[in-house]
Design an enzyme around this catalytic site. Structure first.
Site, PDB file in Angstrom:
ATOM      1  N   ILE A  31       5.017 -10.695 -70.554  1.00 35.04           N
ATOM      2  CA  ILE A  31       4.113 -11.541 -71.442  1.00 35.04           C
ATOM      3  C   ILE A  31       2.623 -11.482 -70.732  1.00 35.04           C
ATOM      4  O   ILE A  31       1.833 -12.467 -70.768  1.00 35.04           O
ATOM      5  CB  ILE A  31       4.558 -13.147 -71.398  1.00 35.04           C
ATOM      6  CG1 ILE A  31       4.827 -13.565 -70.115  1.00 35.04           C
ATOM      7  CG2 ILE A  31       5.669 -13.192 -72.300  1.00 35.04           C
ATOM      8  CD1 ILE A  31       5.148 -15.016 -70.130  1.00 35.04           C
TER       9      ILE A  31
ATOM     10  N   GLU B 210       5.136 -19.323 -61.436  1.00 31.84           N
ATOM     11  CA  GLU B 210       4.803 -20.552 -61.515  1.00 31.84           C
ATOM     12  C   GLU B 210       4.371 -21.073 -60.313  1.00 31.84           C
ATOM     13  O   GLU B 210       3.518 -22.192 -60.501  1.00 31.84           O
ATOM     14  CB  GLU B 210       6.108 -21.156 -62.206  1.00 31.84           C
ATOM     15  CG  GLU B 210       6.159 -20.608 -63.630  1.00 31.84           C
ATOM     16  CD  GLU B 210       7.524 -21.047 -64.297  1.00 31.84           C
ATOM     17  OE1 GLU B 210       7.587 -22.098 -65.157  1.00 31.84           O
ATOM     18  OE2 GLU B 210       8.488 -20.502 -64.252  1.00 31.84           O
TER      19      GLU B 210
END
Length: 701
Positions: free
Chosen positions: A463, A664
């Site tokens: 992504i 993250e």
């Protein structure tokens, strides 16, 4: 077919450039809405304009008269769907409207413009019901969920945190608030669906973080054998979690293709994303910290209230990070959730950790001030010997090293009183960060051809993280082959099954399967005698058994972020002058792409701290910030000097590569570091994000 490491440019540990970089910058990489099968049509959805109620009438006459309009799907004529684990996907199946923006019709036309015009011409009548969209801690319908996102218990206690807090000589009891946030990837959600009646097969190009999950879901919804469904997600323009599960757009695109018998593209307009693809729900925090006068924690209590929708329960696990961070004999972490008439929340980069650590690390800074103790030293003094909640040993934990290395690089020792430069106040702050290690079952296939080249296949999704590049490096390493002789195929549900690109688990999950397949193929080649057969040799690996084994260790990445901010006392503007992060995230497989991910996370944390927020309009039930003109993500002018570094960490309890997720953790501590720096600069504390000029001026008085 052997090569020394020195000749394998691109192998693990090298800063290999992105394999798809040229295609992206030249525009030849095609995304979901850019696939143009012959006779393609376009669809445009019609969102509900009431906050709660029922559709009483749908007048499509004017819409069908729009030149080029092919059909208008409504709950009265849309294809009937099978069961779904996610009720948000059962679109156009009944007349209920659970929240504003819920889809009530779909226009299909020859062109995008005609589809949009037809959708605007659909006339919908409603019967409205009273709605409730306001979150507050004393809500009468608040409850404690059994589980929160990630499968964690909603409530946990160790020792007596309440009594320990009351007995503590130094106490901090504070409330914090994080607003609703939206993912806003560069590429809005889009799908091109083609139902081939002759072949009795469905092909979908979808902007998704997991084409395998989309295939399974579509097969169930449309009652198709899975082998008749192919979902392709080769290039995806970001997601940050909102593309981690199938969304209504892909279901609507398939519906339209089935109804019209033509390929159909549906690309959602950005203004509709807030209502249909998930969001980070608002979280209200109460954090209580009790400590001895030397800074040793005796009590940690983190209580969180958040919202979910009436359609599907999703509970942001914002109190969970407190279960792993600091040693304290009394530990209480709990969640309360209220089902409101709002869109269903979902994953957004570091769900739970991002808002939870903002509150916890802000409270730690306030405790350091109350103690008169350096904030870095306070964290070091409360380093736990094992995970506080479970008692399990950490597989590796180098938070102290991150704090000390970051402090040295940042010049923390020179931190004294805040500086003043005319109307500007300048201060510095620190916060710790953490993110769990997730690994999901995956499979991969490796083939060696007679010409000595290799093909490695896994249904991974890149992504924008660089996963395609790192998997190629892992394959080359395991094959002990020149990287330029290795080809990688990803992003197609027809390939060996791979997990969703989420939870910072992609490389660890797919890479494990790729490593095993390639290692086994290399061993097979060692044993092989004579020339290779015409079809080559193939090996398949499946990590299901290994990945599902429960580790006896608590496995997390850790980090420390440092920020320097300037506060304009005239305008109320806060600008970050420097950001520095040091992370302990296992073995770094590609320094170039790793640094990009860590820096990107910190940029997103900067936006969380200073500019990003979504508010629900209590009168109309929708998010008021529906586009990038009103929802302010950081742009180039907002991004300062950012440095990302890491500790050389060796953890043998992870996967064959020794890697942890890095997508993250960069966002996790950043907002707190910025908020703590603001307090250092001004002496004032704002406990609600973002630190917008109106709040700053009010705080400065």
């Amino acid at each position: 077919m052997k090569s020394s490491l020195a000749h394998r440019v691109g192998a693990v540990g090298w800063s290999a450039q992105r394999r798809e970089g040229r295609e992206k910058v030249t525009g030849t990489a095609r995304y979901a809405a850019e696939f143009a099968p012959p006779n393609r049509a376009y669809a445009w959805p019609v969102p509900a304009t009431v906050a709660r109620g029922r559709v009483t009438a749908v007048d499509t006459a004017e819409a069908l008269s729009v030149p080029g309009c092919l059909a208008v799907l409504t709950p009265g004529n849309a294809p009937r769907l099978g069961p779904a684990d996610d009720p948000t996907l059962r679109v156009l199946q009944d007349h209920g409207v659970p929240h504003r923006g819920w889809y009530v019709a779909l226009a299909v036309a020859e062109t995008l413009e005609a589809a949009r015009a037809a959708a605007a011409a659909v006339r919908v009548g409603y019967a409205t019901d009273p709605h409730d969209t306001v979150l507050h801690t004393g809500h009468a319908r608040a409850y404690t969920p059994e589980k929160v996102n990630g499968g964690y218990p909603g409530h946990r206690e160790r020792g007596d945190a309440g009594a320990a807090f009351e007995a503590a000589p130094v106490r901090v009891d504070r409330t914090y608030a994080v607003p609703a946030l939206h993912n806003h990837p560069m590429e809005p959600h889009a799908a091109t669906a083609h139902w081939d009646a002759e072949a009795d097969a469905l092909t979908v190009h979808d902007s998704s973080q997991g084409s395998g999950l989309v295939r399974t879901t579509l097969a169930t919804l449309f009652r198709l054998p899975p082998d008749r469904v192919t979902v392709i997600s080769e290039h995806v323009g970001g997601g940050f979690g909102c593309k981690g599960t199938p969304r209504p757009h892909v279901v609507l695109a398939v519906m339209a293709s089935l109804h019209t018998g033509r390929p159909v593209t549906l690309s959602l307009p950005r203004r509709q994303l807030a209502a249909v693809v998930g969001h980070r729900p608002p979280t209200l925090h109460r954090v209580r910290l009790g400590a001895r006068t030397d800074g040793t924690l005796t009590a940690v209590a983190h209580e969180v209230t958040t919202h979910t929708s009436r359609v599907r329960e999703f509970v942001e696990q914002a109190a969970v990070p407190a279960r792993v961070m600091y040693a304290a004999p009394g530990l209480l972490t709990t969640h309360r959730v209220v089902a409101l008439d709002v869109p269903t929340p979902s994953w957004m980069r570091a769900p739970g950790e991002a808002p939870g650590m903002y509150a916890l690390e802000s409270a730690m800074d306030e405790l350091a001030e109350a103690l008169g103790l350096d904030p870095v030293e306070l964290r070091i003094r409360n380093e736990p010997p094992a995970e506080p909640d479970s008692g399990r040993p950490f597989s590796s934990r180098h938070l102290v090293e991150c704090l000390r290395d970051g402090a040295a690089r940042f010049g923390w020792a020179e931190r004294r009183t805040p500086l003043r430069d005319g109307p500007l106040l300048i201060g510095t702050g620190v916060a710790a960060s953490t993110y769990p290690v997730w690994i999901a079952p995956s499979s991969a296939r490796a083939l060696v051809r007679p010409d000595g080249t290799y093909l490695v296949q896994v249904n991974a999704t890149d992504i924008g993280t660089g996963a395609r590049t790192v998997l190629w490096q892992i394959a080359a390493d395991a094959l002990r082959a020149p990287a330029n002789r290795v080809e990688l195929e990803i992003g197609n549900s027809g390939l060996p099954a791979g997990s969703v690109a989420g939870g910072s688990a992609g490389t660890a999950s797919w890479g494990w399967a790729v490593h095993n397949a390639c290692t086994d193929l290399a061993a097979l080649l060692e044993r092989h005698q004579g020339p290779l057969p015409e079809g080559g040799l193939t090996v398949t690996a499946d990590t299901t058994a290994s990945a599902r084994q429960r580790s006896p260790y608590s496995r997390h990445a850790f980090g420390a972020q440092f920020a320097e901010v300037q506060v304009d006392t005239v305008t109320g503007e806060v600008r970050v002058r420097r950001l520095l992060g040091v992370f302990a995230a296992g073995r770094i497989l590609n320094p170039l792409t790793a640094r990009s991910q860590l820096v990107g996370g910190m940029v997103m944390g900067l936006g969380m701290a200073l500019t990003e927020h979504s508010a629900v309009d209590s009168a109309f039930g929708d998010f008021t910030e529906g586009d990038l003109a009103s929802y302010h993500v950081p742009v180039h002018a907002d991004v300062p000097d950012i440095e990302a570094h890491w500790i050389d960490e060796h953890d043998k309890h992870l996967n064959p590569m020794g890697s942890k997720g890095i997508g993250e953790i960069g966002i996790v501590g950043t907002a707190a570091a910025v908020g703590n720096a603001f307090h250092h600069a001004t002496g004032r504390r704002i406990r609600e994000l973002p630190l917008s000029p109106d709040r700053v001026l009010a705080a400065l008085g």
